[in-house]
Every structure is written in C-alpha cells, then in structure tokens.
Design a protein around this motif. Structure first.
Motif, short mmCIF file in Angstrom:
data_model
loop_
_atom_site.label_atom_id
_atom_site.label_comp_id
_atom_site.label_asym_id
_atom_site.label_seq_id
_atom_site.Cartn_x
_atom_site.Cartn_y
_atom_site.Cartn_z
N ALA A 9 0.78 -1.02 0.14
CA ALA A 9 0.17 -0.01 -0.15
C ALA A 9 1.42 1.29 -0.29
O ALA A 9 0.77 2.65 -1.11
CB ALA A 9 -1.20 0.01 1.20
N LEU A 10 2.04 1.03 0.78
CA LEU A 10 2.70 2.41 1.03
C LEU A 10 3.18 2.75 -1.00
O LEU A 10 3.93 3.85 -1.34
CB LEU A 10 4.30 2.10 1.67
CG LEU A 10 3.31 2.19 2.95
CD1 LEU A 10 4.68 1.46 3.80
CD2 LEU A 10 3.59 3.52 2.92
N LEU A 11 3.88 1.22 -1.29
CA LEU A 11 4.59 1.59 -3.01
C LEU A 11 2.89 2.06 -3.44
O LEU A 11 3.38 2.98 -4.49
CB LEU A 11 5.03 0.48 -3.56
CG LEU A 11 5.98 0.28 -3.05
CD1 LEU A 11 6.27 -0.93 -3.10
CD2 LEU A 11 7.22 0.89 -3.24
N ARG A 12 1.96 1.90 -3.53
CA ARG A 12 0.29 2.27 -4.53
C ARG A 12 0.19 3.54 -4.06
O ARG A 12 -0.31 4.28 -5.32
CB ARG A 12 -0.48 0.97 -4.18
CG ARG A 12 -1.52 1.70 -5.15
CD ARG A 12 -3.06 0.47 -5.31
NE ARG A 12 -2.60 -0.87 -4.96
CZ ARG A 12 -2.56 -1.98 -4.89
NH1 ARG A 12 -3.73 -2.38 -4.17
NH2 ARG A 12 -2.58 -3.40 -4.95
N PHE A 13 0.30 4.27 -2.89
CA PHE A 13 -0.63 5.00 -2.39
C PHE A 13 0.05 6.15 -1.82
O PHE A 13 -0.28 7.10 -2.16
CB PHE A 13 -1.55 4.71 -1.49
CG PHE A 13 -2.45 4.12 -2.21
CD1 PHE A 13 -3.78 3.88 -2.88
CD2 PHE A 13 -2.97 2.47 -1.36
CE1 PHE A 13 -4.66 3.35 -2.90
CE2 PHE A 13 -3.71 1.59 -0.96
CZ PHE A 13 -4.44 2.02 -2.74
#
Length: 133
Positions: A9-13
């Motif tokens: 999620a860190l990579l995505r958002f």
C-alpha cells in the motif's frame, strides 16, 4: 492489514495516509498504532520518498535566472548571411550549367543521324538498359 500489505500500500498510495482509500487508511492506522516495525517502515519510506522528490525536483527559477534569459533575448546572437556575391556566383554557375546542358542536347540531336538513338537516349537519361534502371 499485514506488514506486507502495508508495504504494498505504501508503494501504491505513497506515505500520506490521508490520500489513501478509507478502508486501507483505517487498517494502516490500526497497524501503525500496534506495530512499531510498521511505524519504522513508514518513517523509512517517508525519508526515501523525500530523497527521491528532492532529486527530481528542479531548483527554483529565481530573479537571477530570469535576468539571464531576458539579457539573452535582448542581445540575439549574430547569424551568418551570405554576401550578395555568393548569390550572384550561384546564379552564374546555375546558368552555365543549364547552358551546357542545352548545348549538349543540341549537339546530340544534330548528330542524331550519325549516332544511334539508343546512345542519345542513354545520354539524356531516358534509355532502357534492360530494366536495370
């Protein structure tokens, strides 16, 4: 939410949780409150994201740079333009070339009774050399 899901999620958002979808943000906040390693992951990713954005972000364009641009526009570089004698010489060479071609064509047509038509066509660039051209 697991640490692996949190990392994805860190990579995505990104690191700003307020930009995350509500469901993922709530799960991430619960994970951060209960897991110190997840909080360290967020801090490390924040530092990484800041380093990348600083490297990519262009330096500010200040008054000194604007002054340089305006000064360059005020003093355009001199460009080369050919002298009139260049144009006269070019026109002369072109005229001589046309005259030589005209004289050659006249000479070839007057000599046509002595020279086969295939040779005249070859000289004028209109010959068929067995389909090679």
């Amino acid at each position: 939410m697991t640490r692996e899901e949190f990392g994805e999620a860190l990579l995505r958002f990104g690191v700003k949780l307020e930009r995350w979808p509500q469901v993922e943000r709530s799960a991430a906040e619960r994970l951060l409150a209960s897991d110190p390693l997840a909080a360290k992951m967020l801090a490390d990713f924040t530092a990484f994201e800041r380093t990348i954005s600083d490297a990519v972000e262009p330096p500010p364009f200040g008054a000194a740079e604007i002054g340089k641009v305006i000064a360059a526009l005020d003093h355009p570089k001199e460009s080369w333009w050919p002298a009139p004698r260049f144009w006269i010489a070019s026109a002369g060479v072109t005229a001589l070339s046309f005259a030589a071609g005209f004289v050659l064509i006249l000479a070839m047509t007057e000599a046509s009774h002595d020279v086969p038509t295939e040779i005249i066509g070859l000289a004028m660039g209109q010959a068929d050399i067995g389909g090679l051209l």
